[in-house]
Scaffold this active site. Sequence first.
Site, PDB file in Angstrom:
ATOM      1  N   ILE A 135       0.844  -1.197   0.000  1.00 34.63           N
ATOM      2  CA  ILE A 135       0.000   0.000   0.000  1.00 34.63           C
ATOM      3  C   ILE A 135       0.880   1.249   0.000  1.00 34.63           C
ATOM      4  CG2 ILE A 135      -1.922  -1.128   1.202  1.00 34.63           C
ATOM      5  CD1 ILE A 135      -1.079   0.619   3.687  1.00 34.63           C
ATOM      6  N   ASP A 136       2.145   1.107   0.433  1.00 41.71           N
ATOM      7  CA  ASP A 136       3.021   2.287   0.549  1.00 41.71           C
ATOM      8  C   ASP A 136       3.483   2.833  -0.803  1.00 41.71           C
ATOM      9  OD1 ASP A 136       2.810   1.899   3.253  1.00 41.71           O
ATOM     10  OD2 ASP A 136       4.856   1.176   3.546  1.00 41.71           O
ATOM     11  N   MET A 159      -0.402   5.631   6.891  1.00 45.14           N
ATOM     12  CA  MET A 159       0.770   4.758   6.785  1.00 45.14           C
ATOM     13  C   MET A 159       1.790   5.345   5.803  1.00 45.14           C
ATOM     14  SD  MET A 159      -0.413   0.836   7.271  1.00 45.14           S
ATOM     15  CE  MET A 159      -0.662   0.198   8.923  1.00 45.14           C
ATOM     16  N   GLU A 203       3.165   8.262   8.876  1.00 47.35           N
ATOM     17  CA  GLU A 203       3.680   7.754  10.162  1.00 47.35           C
ATOM     18  C   GLU A 203       5.185   7.956  10.294  1.00 47.35           C
ATOM     19  OE1 GLU A 203       3.110   3.499  10.364  1.00 47.35           O
ATOM     20  OE2 GLU A 203       3.772   3.247   8.297  1.00 47.35           O
ATOM     21  N   ARG A 214      -7.118  17.510  17.705  1.00 50.54           N
ATOM     22  CA  ARG A 214      -7.345  16.083  17.936  1.00 50.54           C
ATOM     23  C   ARG A 214      -6.613  15.279  16.854  1.00 50.54           C
ATOM     24  NH1 ARG A 214      -9.681  17.874  21.811  1.00 50.54           N
ATOM     25  NH2 ARG A 214     -11.765  17.358  22.575  1.00 50.54           N
TER      26      ARG A 214
HETATM   27  O1  F6P Z   1       4.646  -1.896   4.592  1.00 49.69           O
HETATM   28  C1  F6P Z   1       3.297  -1.651   4.693  1.00 49.69           C
HETATM   29  C2  F6P Z   1       2.941  -1.123   6.064  1.00 49.69           C
HETATM   30  O2  F6P Z   1       1.556  -1.009   6.107  1.00 49.69           O
HETATM   31  C3  F6P Z   1       3.628   0.190   6.463  1.00 49.69           C
HETATM   32  O3  F6P Z   1       3.004   1.318   5.930  1.00 49.69           O
HETATM   33  C4  F6P Z   1       3.557   0.128   7.965  1.00 49.69           C
HETATM   34  O4  F6P Z   1       4.567   0.882   8.565  1.00 49.69           O
HETATM   35  C5  F6P Z   1       3.750  -1.318   8.240  1.00 49.69           C
HETATM   36  O5  F6P Z   1       3.336  -2.018   7.097  1.00 49.69           O
HETATM   37  C6  F6P Z   1       3.011  -1.811   9.445  1.00 49.69           C
HETATM   38  O6  F6P Z   1       3.369  -3.129   9.667  1.00 49.69           O
HETATM   39  P1  F6P Z   1       2.616  -4.110  10.672  1.00 49.69           P
HETATM   40  O7  F6P Z   1       1.275  -4.417  10.101  1.00 49.69           O
HETATM   41  O8  F6P Z   1       3.490  -5.298  10.719  1.00 49.69           O
HETATM   42  O9  F6P Z   1       2.502  -3.383  11.974  1.00 49.69           O
END
Ligand code: F6P
Length: 343
Positions: free
Chosen positions: A126-127, A169, A222, A267
């Site tokens: 998704i990134d 994300m 994030e 918020r």
């Molecule tokens: O690599 C995809 C991703 O959704 C990132 O955007 C995110 O930092 C990570 O996976 C989160 O990983 P997990 O589901 O293992 O916490």
Amino acid sequence: MRIGILTGGGDCPGLNAVIRAVVRKAIDAYGDQVIGFRDGWRGVLEGSFEELTIDSTRGILPRGGTILGSSRTNPYKREDGVQRVRNILSDFNLDGLIAIGGEDTLGVANRLHGDGVKVIGVPKTIDNDLGGTDVTFGFDTALHIATEAIDRLHTTAESHNRILVVEVMGRTAGWIALHSGVAGGADVILIPEIPFDIDEVCRLIRRRHERGRYFSIVVAAEGATPKNGLMQVAQTGSTDEFGHVRLGGIGYALEREIEARTGFETRATVLGHVQRGGTPTAFDRVLATRLGLAAIDAVHEGKWGMMAALHSTHVELVPLADAVAEVRHVPVEQYQHFDVLFG
Ligand code: F6P
């Protein structure tokens, strides 16, 4: 032929569409057998699998997640990992593997290829931060979810004259933040590629107030980080088998700082895994299907070590090494192109 298939790393809408396309074409066009390994590389290491058939993969096209399960298992973290992969391939009489994954899963696939294992890659995340392809499936779905959330937050922000921070994300690349922020008309967008200045964030928010807009939307990836150490961001210390720390916390840190510095009620909302769940968009279903069909063709052409990728409107094969050479970041000019819309 007998082909193994696995899905690794964070799940992603469209994975099932790839599996379905591979299975359909493998069985109907080539007369193959397809073995689905459970939970990414873990299933290969442990010999945990199920045979995939046209019947067992019916109805999965619109389903999110992956029917095979996923994990962040890294065979190179096991002393005998590579040998176990080789043994499983020979014990199961497999002619090769299709690995569907992001930088970690495909990084393993690329190393295994170097170690003589026959593997083809399919990019997912998704990134949207993989090299070698213009876009990854899953991104479009996540983008729609984030944009819809921003639209919803807009109306409540306006009703309460609040600053609403949305954490999306994106560990090292800000594709979801930038595109959902632009699509949702955010007032501030913060991405990992460009460390932000909290004073500038507050200046943009205050300027909106001066212009008579008493609410604002801040979208932060994030992985967005403040510059100058002017803000404290808490992070959990644990890492996965690929060495990634678990991110999270920038949204709440921004909430505290913005409210403290501006006095405006603020918020935070952390979208988290909502962005990864649920049914894929039509775009992601079609892209995932095209990549799956190209992957099984590549198997039959013996194009080991390659990955199916989207270039413009064409699906082509590129070396796995290209996909994992470096993270595909948002170009700074692309971000700057939009900054006139902020504040
Ligand atoms: O690599 C995809 C991703 O959704 C990132 O955007 C995110 O930092 C990570 O996976 C989160 O990983 P997990 O589901 O293992 O916490």
